[in-house]
Design a protein around this motif. Structure first.
Motif, PDB file in Angstrom:
ATOM      1  N   ASN A  76       4.091-124.745  29.335  1.00 29.38           N
ATOM      2  CA  ASN A  76       4.530-125.769  28.390  1.00 29.38           C
ATOM      3  C   ASN A  76       3.299-126.246  27.628  1.00 29.38           C
ATOM      4  O   ASN A  76       2.604-127.165  28.066  1.00 29.38           O
ATOM      5  N   SER A  78      -0.143-126.788  26.795  1.00 30.65           N
ATOM      6  CA  SER A  78      -1.400-126.656  27.510  1.00 30.65           C
ATOM      7  C   SER A  78      -1.249-127.002  28.992  1.00 30.65           C
ATOM      8  O   SER A  78      -2.236-127.301  29.664  1.00 30.65           O
ATOM      9  N   SER A  79      -0.020-126.955  29.505  1.00 34.08           N
ATOM     10  CA  SER A  79       0.238-127.279  30.906  1.00 34.08           C
ATOM     11  C   SER A  79       1.099-126.216  31.570  1.00 34.08           C
ATOM     12  O   SER A  79       1.807-125.454  30.902  1.00 34.08           O
ATOM     13  N   TYR A  81       4.215-126.005  34.320  1.00 35.09           N
ATOM     14  CA  TYR A  81       5.253-126.810  34.948  1.00 35.09           C
ATOM     15  C   TYR A  81       5.729-126.101  36.213  1.00 35.09           C
ATOM     16  O   TYR A  81       6.093-124.920  36.163  1.00 35.09           O
ATOM     17  N   ALA A 103       3.216-131.118  37.103  1.00 34.55           N
ATOM     18  CA  ALA A 103       2.623-130.337  36.017  1.00 34.55           C
ATOM     19  C   ALA A 103       1.111-130.354  36.167  1.00 34.55           C
ATOM     20  O   ALA A 103       0.540-131.311  36.683  1.00 34.55           O
ATOM     21  N   THR A 104       0.469-129.286  35.722  1.00 31.98           N
ATOM     22  CA  THR A 104      -0.986-129.178  35.769  1.00 31.98           C
ATOM     23  C   THR A 104      -1.519-128.892  34.377  1.00 31.98           C
ATOM     24  O   THR A 104      -1.092-127.922  33.736  1.00 31.98           O
ATOM     25  N   SER A 105      -2.429-129.727  33.892  1.00 34.20           N
ATOM     26  CA  SER A 105      -3.095-129.463  32.619  1.00 34.20           C
ATOM     27  C   SER A 105      -4.137-128.377  32.830  1.00 34.20           C
ATOM     28  O   SER A 105      -4.879-128.392  33.812  1.00 34.20           O
ATOM     29  N   MET A 106      -4.206-127.436  31.890  1.00 28.98           N
ATOM     30  CA  MET A 106      -5.075-126.282  32.036  1.00 28.98           C
ATOM     31  C   MET A 106      -6.296-126.397  31.139  1.00 28.98           C
ATOM     32  O   MET A 106      -6.235-126.959  30.039  1.00 28.98           O
ATOM     33  N   ASP A 107      -7.406-125.853  31.615  1.00 32.70           N
ATOM     34  CA  ASP A 107      -8.660-125.849  30.856  1.00 32.70           C
ATOM     35  C   ASP A 107      -8.769-124.540  30.085  1.00 32.70           C
ATOM     36  O   ASP A 107      -8.851-123.470  30.671  1.00 32.70           O
ATOM     37  N   LYS A 116      -2.686-122.748  23.398  1.00 32.78           N
ATOM     38  CA  LYS A 116      -1.441-123.139  24.035  1.00 32.78           C
ATOM     39  C   LYS A 116      -0.791-121.896  24.622  1.00 32.78           C
ATOM     40  O   LYS A 116      -0.707-120.869  23.963  1.00 32.78           O
ATOM     41  N   PRO A 160      -6.902-124.791  37.669  1.00 36.01           N
ATOM     42  CA  PRO A 160      -6.817-124.960  36.211  1.00 36.01           C
ATOM     43  C   PRO A 160      -8.047-124.521  35.421  1.00 36.01           C
ATOM     44  O   PRO A 160      -8.038-124.586  34.198  1.00 36.01           O
TER      45      PRO A 160
END
Length: 281
Positions: A76, A78-79, A81, A103-107, A116, A160
């Motif tokens: 989703n 930059s994350s 789910y 949810a995890t925000s990704m680097d 994205k 991440p």
């Protein structure tokens, strides 16, 4: 009116497919779904209706899908789910509802990527580590895109911080799926699916050579076409003997719409021989 997007095949013979609903207003059940299909029984075992953590319908694009431990994972923006299968609640028959677990925000390596996630898959790297591979969709013919790789931890959660970054040249755009065909210390071969509208789909094979002395850094070497077929190929997932994909072209939305219906028809789920992918065709 559900449109196939993501696919993941488990070692015990289950094919998972993610789909989103084109009509977001009229259908009573129009949340995005994940279908669990058994190759042993040739039956759909479960249909998961995805929901947000507040119990509202999750209507995301579900452009890719991986099964990671107990989790169904979809991109989703930059994350990532995560939906936990063991927390699914029966709805009716084989249908169940499953809420967003977290949810995890990704680097994505800084602003230079403007990244994205559009699609993803899992495959092992040359160190035998399970890696989540992600890619991005772009129509640009002047700026390339990237495939990034993230380590999957033992609990199924993805670290991440990326450990791999592959540059994809601008001549390979409109990408919809990625997987790894070969991985060695000295070279990687990626498979990337390309499709857009009612046009021929391609699976490109991109070769990369390791930069001297650098464990995770690889430079683009060459590309070739491994497969050409009807419209709508999406996500890719590699197993021991095959490369799986799903197609949008069989969706009622594209086949029956009044304006510009698609002329090509392809099955929802297909499996390509891995041996065919290893030689350009």
């Amino acid at each position: 009116d559900y449109i196939p997007q993501g696919v993941h095949v488990t070692e015990d013979g289950f094919v998972y497919m993610s789909l989103y609903h084109q009509d977001k207003d009229k259908a009573s059940y129009n949340s995005s779904i994940v279908i669990k299909y058994s190759t042993a029984t040739n039956r759909v075992e479960n249909v998961y209706h995805l929901k947000n953590s507040n119990n509202s319908k999750y209507m995301g694009h579900v452009g890719g899908l991986v099964v990671s431990g107990d989790y169904l994972v979809v991109p989703n923006g930059s994350s990532l789910y995560y939906f936990k299968q063991s927390e699914a609640i029966p709805a009716s028959g084989i249908e169940s509802e499953i809420k967003l677990a977290f949810a995890t925000s990704m680097d994505f390596g800084g602003s230079e990527y403007n990244y994205k996630m559009s699609f993803l898959s899992t495959a092992k790297d040359h160190l035998n580590q399970k890696i989540l591979w992600t890619g991005q969709f772009s129509t640009s013919t002047t700026v390339g895109s990237h495939v990034l790789g993230y380590k999957v931890e033992s609990d199924g959660v993805v670290n991440p911080v990326p450990v791999y970054r592959f540059y994809v040249p601008e001549t390979v755009n409109k990408l919809q799926g990625v997987t790894v065909l070969k991985a060695t210390h000295d070279a990687y071969t990626l498979l990337l699916s390309r499709s857009y509208g009612n046009n021929t789909s391609y699976v490109y094979k991109l070769n990369y050579d390791r930069q001297e002395g650098l464990e995770y850094k690889y430079d683009f070497n060459s590309k070739s076409i491994a497969f050409a077929g009807p419209a709508g190929l999406e996500d890719l997932h590699a197993t021991a003997d095959g490369v799986w994909s799903v197609s949008e072209s069989g969706a009622n939305y594209y086949q029956n719409r009044k304006s510009a219906p698609w002329s090509q028809l392809f099955p929802f789920i297909i499996k390509l021989r891995k041996s065919d992918m290893e030689s350009s065709r």
